[in-house]
Enzyme design. Sequence first.
Site, PDB file in Angstrom:
ATOM      1  N   ASP A 565       0.791  -1.230   0.000  1.00 44.57           N
ATOM      2  CA  ASP A 565       0.000   0.000   0.000  1.00 44.57           C
ATOM      3  C   ASP A 565       0.823   1.281   0.000  1.00 44.57           C
ATOM      4  OD1 ASP A 565      -1.760  -2.078   0.312  1.00 44.57           O
ATOM      5  OD2 ASP A 565      -3.073  -1.039   1.684  1.00 44.57           O
ATOM      6  N   GLU A 795      -4.057  -7.188  13.147  1.00 42.69           N
ATOM      7  CA  GLU A 795      -3.568  -6.997  11.780  1.00 42.69           C
ATOM      8  C   GLU A 795      -2.095  -6.587  11.771  1.00 42.69           C
ATOM      9  OE1 GLU A 795      -4.784  -4.354   7.811  1.00 42.69           O
ATOM     10  OE2 GLU A 795      -5.505  -3.755   9.791  1.00 42.69           O
TER      11      GLU A 795
END
Length: 825
Positions: A565, A795
């Site tokens: 990302d 996460e």
Amino acid sequence: MVRKRRTPSNSEVKKPEKGTNSAHSSSSNGSSTKGKSSKPFDILGYWKQLVLCIVLGIAVSCGYMGYLETRINTPFDGKKVVLKSGLDIPERFWGSYRPGVYFGLKTRDPASLVTGLMWYFPNRLKPGGHGIRHWCEQGDNLAKYGWVRHDGKNFGEQEIIDRPFSLNTSFIKRLGGSNGGEWSARISVDYINKNVANEAKDELVSLIWYVALDEETKGYIEASYSQTKIIGIKGYTSTLGDFKLKFVNSSGVLDHESFLSTTAPGLHLLKETVISSLRLAAPQKIVLAGELPSFTGHDEKLDPNFVAVQLTGRVPFTMDVIFESGSFSYRPDTLVGDTYTKILQKNRVQFDQTFEKKFQLKTKGIPSSSKEYAFAQAALSNMIGGIGYFYGASKVQSTYIKEPVYYWRAPLYTAVPSRSFFPRGFLWDEGFHGLLISQWDLDIALDIMSHWFDLLNVEGWIPREQILGVEALAKVPSEFTIQWNTYANPPTFFLTLESILRRYGDKLNEDQWATLERMYPRLQAWFSWFNTTQRGEVPGSYRWRGRDPDTTRELNPKTLTSGLDDYPRASHPTDEERHVDLYCWMAMAAHALATLSDALGQDGRKYRQTADYLMDNKLLDRLHWSDFSRRYADYGLHTDSVRLERPQPLPRQQNQNMEMQRVVFKKPEYRLVDGMTFGYVNLFPFLLQIVHPTSPKLETILKDMSQPSILSKFGLRSLSKTSPLYMKRNTEHDPPYWRGQIWINMNFLAVRALKHYSEAEGPYRKLAEGLYKELRKAVISNVFNQYRHTGYVWEQYNDSTGEGSGCRPFTGWSALVVLLMSEDY
């Protein structure tokens, strides 16, 4: 060397010769008079032929463009990998294949009956239905939820802490009959501890168990009665035949019951349908509305597709839900009460034995009675319990079409990264998932891979995010649902493939080899798609597509296709970029495909040549090594002198809400993106074991990894603290994501690589071994401690405090901590 499609040069293209039978040339064989008199006719014929050629050219061009337009949603022309599913694999027919809800069961069938649980506390229910639990939502702020045991086939049990109560949900299955077998589910509600029980005496909890049909399912459902008492739900579908569900109060007191039978607008609106039907019958007595007929616009009554039964009890109590198939001719006992308890216990024992056999944690000094052991079992179980079955079509886009179109409708059997935030399939995540799943159950792992590769189109492309069905679509804003066929995702399934071949080798059975043989042409096409669409301008280089060169909002244009990302890349995206992580993915993929080719007796010379070419450290060094920073790096048009600043408001408009924009203070230049930037991308030649064990550059990498700026007490940071964009927002609205946080998938690759280099012949074994022990211990300790303190695997993890961040639970690739504990990579 890298194989590329070869375009013949002009000299190699055989051009058709001009015809010798044209009107003009034929006239030269006649008399001069005849030739002169026919000259106007010759010119007319020439123009006719020219117009005809133009028309044919336009027709061919239009036909070819039409062909290109259809390629994006044309399936790969080859034998399907999935040959059996649904009722053909009865042990995996029913399952907890709805990972996005707290508890629900469905079948591996495109037209599945859907069942599930909702619950709420009547004295705490707020206006608008706030307080009803159904979908896994981070906003519910549950203290904990997740599977503690789940084998992917026979049973699962889950613990949910919704203070001050604990809900324990479980299910068991029984094969038999001709319609996929039977199952029972149990929901037990109790207080967390006795002190809480005294404070919350006689608290009520309402459980709602429902059955629903989606738009694909042919059949009916209805509530069943015994005089005035609701005893269950009955129905019929083309797959299940006749069936019934019964509700049994196994222990405790159930005060009252009610039901709802209506037509819900979709599976994504079941909770809203329940909320709209709730009625206040008495203080602390909220009931469902009963039958709520629905009608079409022509006043035609619709058959109900949603039936829910509410049972409200005083804590503690236990309710069993029994699904019985009409195809059972002999049923010695019902899966309820003591029978249920005995079968559940038998499955627990079998799970524990299989878990130890697979991961051998006891040999690593972790007692089976310890909290660490239970944590490892829960991490695996949440990965397995997070496997879902989806059906639908992706929305896709190519440069040859003006508007997005739909992929073909297809099923997908896949694990998901997060039940709350990402309850759908992600391509690069699933390759990491497969490393753990394949060690637990190879057949499940191969089945998952088979479903993914049946989504390959004729171009060799697989959409990187699968948003299939209305429930999955409801979790994603519409603007993010479109998938572009030029966009890639790291080919991590080659990691899974390599792991399977190394772990199992000759132990693969005939069916498993047959699956790999059917998958092989699709793996070839997938590799070829990468090797053509993602190659760089310089021979041997590769570039991620999808970066926005025109953005004025992003500090550094994101590279979503890389999976990393907002990790810093070249500040100004151009076609001349070279991405070192993609280079390494391709080297690894070529090696895995060459290995599979050899194992299947196929000619894999071109893959071996490609692997040898890319794993040649001289090429890697020439393309990506920086003598200045002494590390591997991307190449592109770059400057570090970039900041986000808010524009000055225009005169007389002082209250303008102007968004921060990127400001460049120094002209970018083509260079390696080295400077002070250092993190995961720079480590990829090490992470994927491309660097030779004897290379002095390996020593440099290992020493750099040992620096406190990159190695924290909790694992490797995604970006060094000395990097210019460390923990910087990418826009004023986007917090940092891969800019310092600790990610378990990358730390897994790092620990795995350290183990490899500590055992390979070379001068840096001791250095790798010391770092291996330090990093492995740091990651395991922190993930476990955060699970113990928060109830979740996360996460990502904060690089300064170790605290979990991002979404939770995240038992996708973060569950790879189990493999770190077992030291089996």
